[in-house]
Design an enzyme around this catalytic site. Structure first.
Site, mmCIF file in Angstrom:
data_model
loop_
_atom_site.group_PDB
_atom_site.id
_atom_site.type_symbol
_atom_site.label_atom_id
_atom_site.label_comp_id
_atom_site.label_asym_id
_atom_site.label_seq_id
_atom_site.Cartn_x
_atom_site.Cartn_y
_atom_site.Cartn_z
ATOM 1 N N VAL A 97 0.871 -1.189 0.000
ATOM 2 C CA VAL A 97 0.000 0.000 0.000
ATOM 3 C C VAL A 97 0.902 1.232 0.000
ATOM 4 O O VAL A 97 1.675 1.449 0.949
ATOM 5 C CB VAL A 97 -0.938 0.005 1.227
ATOM 6 C CG1 VAL A 97 -1.765 1.289 1.252
ATOM 7 C CG2 VAL A 97 -1.860 -1.218 1.199
ATOM 8 N N HIS A 101 3.013 3.650 6.225
ATOM 9 C CA HIS A 101 2.377 3.095 7.425
ATOM 10 C C HIS A 101 3.400 2.253 8.171
ATOM 11 O O HIS A 101 4.285 1.661 7.556
ATOM 12 C CB HIS A 101 1.163 2.231 7.057
ATOM 13 C CG HIS A 101 1.467 1.180 6.037
ATOM 14 N ND1 HIS A 101 1.527 1.462 4.689
ATOM 15 C CD2 HIS A 101 1.784 -0.131 6.168
ATOM 16 C CE1 HIS A 101 1.844 0.356 4.031
ATOM 17 N NE2 HIS A 101 2.011 -0.616 4.896
ATOM 18 N N MET A 102 3.230 2.191 9.463
ATOM 19 C CA MET A 102 4.118 1.379 10.294
ATOM 20 C C MET A 102 3.345 0.195 10.865
ATOM 21 O O MET A 102 2.303 0.385 11.500
ATOM 22 C CB MET A 102 4.687 2.239 11.425
ATOM 23 C CG MET A 102 5.737 1.515 12.240
ATOM 24 S SD MET A 102 6.628 2.654 13.319
ATOM 25 C CE MET A 102 5.382 2.932 14.553
ATOM 26 N N HIS A 103 3.838 -1.002 10.590
ATOM 27 C CA HIS A 103 3.263 -2.206 11.189
ATOM 28 C C HIS A 103 3.734 -2.289 12.637
ATOM 29 O O HIS A 103 4.913 -2.053 12.932
ATOM 30 C CB HIS A 103 3.767 -3.457 10.466
ATOM 31 C CG HIS A 103 3.352 -3.568 9.040
ATOM 32 N ND1 HIS A 103 2.338 -4.405 8.629
ATOM 33 C CD2 HIS A 103 3.810 -2.955 7.927
ATOM 34 C CE1 HIS A 103 2.196 -4.308 7.313
ATOM 35 N NE2 HIS A 103 3.083 -3.430 6.861
HETATM 36 P P1 AMP Z 1 2.768 -3.231 3.189
HETATM 37 O O1 AMP Z 1 3.340 -4.436 2.501
HETATM 38 O O2 AMP Z 1 3.679 -2.744 4.284
HETATM 39 O O3 AMP Z 1 2.375 -2.148 2.218
HETATM 40 O O4 AMP Z 1 1.488 -3.756 3.941
HETATM 41 C C1 AMP Z 1 0.178 -3.319 3.689
HETATM 42 C C2 AMP Z 1 -0.692 -3.936 4.760
HETATM 43 O O5 AMP Z 1 -1.965 -3.328 4.689
HETATM 44 C C3 AMP Z 1 -0.901 -5.441 4.631
HETATM 45 O O6 AMP Z 1 -0.442 -6.088 5.818
HETATM 46 C C4 AMP Z 1 -2.415 -5.579 4.436
HETATM 47 O O7 AMP Z 1 -2.945 -6.712 5.078
HETATM 48 C C5 AMP Z 1 -2.935 -4.286 5.046
HETATM 49 N N1 AMP Z 1 -4.208 -3.824 4.522
HETATM 50 C C6 AMP Z 1 -4.554 -3.655 3.227
HETATM 51 N N2 AMP Z 1 -5.818 -3.202 3.122
HETATM 52 C C7 AMP Z 1 -6.266 -3.045 4.391
HETATM 53 C C8 AMP Z 1 -7.500 -2.606 4.963
HETATM 54 N N3 AMP Z 1 -8.532 -2.228 4.196
HETATM 55 N N4 AMP Z 1 -7.613 -2.603 6.315
HETATM 56 C C9 AMP Z 1 -6.585 -2.994 7.085
HETATM 57 N N5 AMP Z 1 -5.394 -3.411 6.611
HETATM 58 C C10 AMP Z 1 -5.239 -3.447 5.292
#
Ligand code: AMP
Ligand code: ZN
Length: 118
Positions: A97, A101-103
């Protein structure tokens, strides 16, 4: 400021639902839709900053705020004995995405090594 095609901008606007743990004028936190640990939420600036490549001095306050609220949110989410933060950036970082964002990931059990060893 925001991108109408961006999932996280649309969560910020309330157009897409999310299980929120926090919401203020600068930042939101919500549970990841595909959790990879018992605690797995995302801490997200509301401004559409694509990745840390696009972060500039004007974003210092929001990133500082983000980091300094992480421990409290992690503890409140149940990760009281340690957690991991991850920010994926760009193709090599496997960013899915393109809105920074920070996990935040937590146990109760230890998460294992940071990356899979080959
Ligand atoms: P990244 O690889 O760091 O860009 O991770 C994107 C994260 O966003 C993934 O872990 C997805 O599961 C999460 N994600 C995508 N769409 C949504 C949503 N609508 N609500 C919550 N998490 C989401
Ligand atoms: Zn966005």
């Amino acid at each position: 400021m925001n991108d109408p095609n961006c999932i996280f901008c649309n969560i910020a606007k309330g157009l897409i639902p999310a299980k929120k743990l926090h919401d203020d004028e600068d930042l939101m936190a919500f549970h990841d839709i595909r959790p990879q640990a018992p605690v797995h939420f995302l801490l997200v600036p509301k401004a559409h900053i694509v990745s840390l490549y696009e972060a500039t001095a004007e974003h210092q306050a929001v990133f500082g705020k983000m980091l300094t609220m992480t421990g409290r949110l992690a503890r409140e989410a149940g990760a009281s004995d340690g957690f991991r933060t991850i920010i994926n950036n760009g193709r090599v970082g496997h960013q899915e995405v393109y809105h920074v964002h920070m996990h935040v990931l937590g146990g109760p059990e230890p998460l294992g090594p940071m990356l899979l060893r080959k």
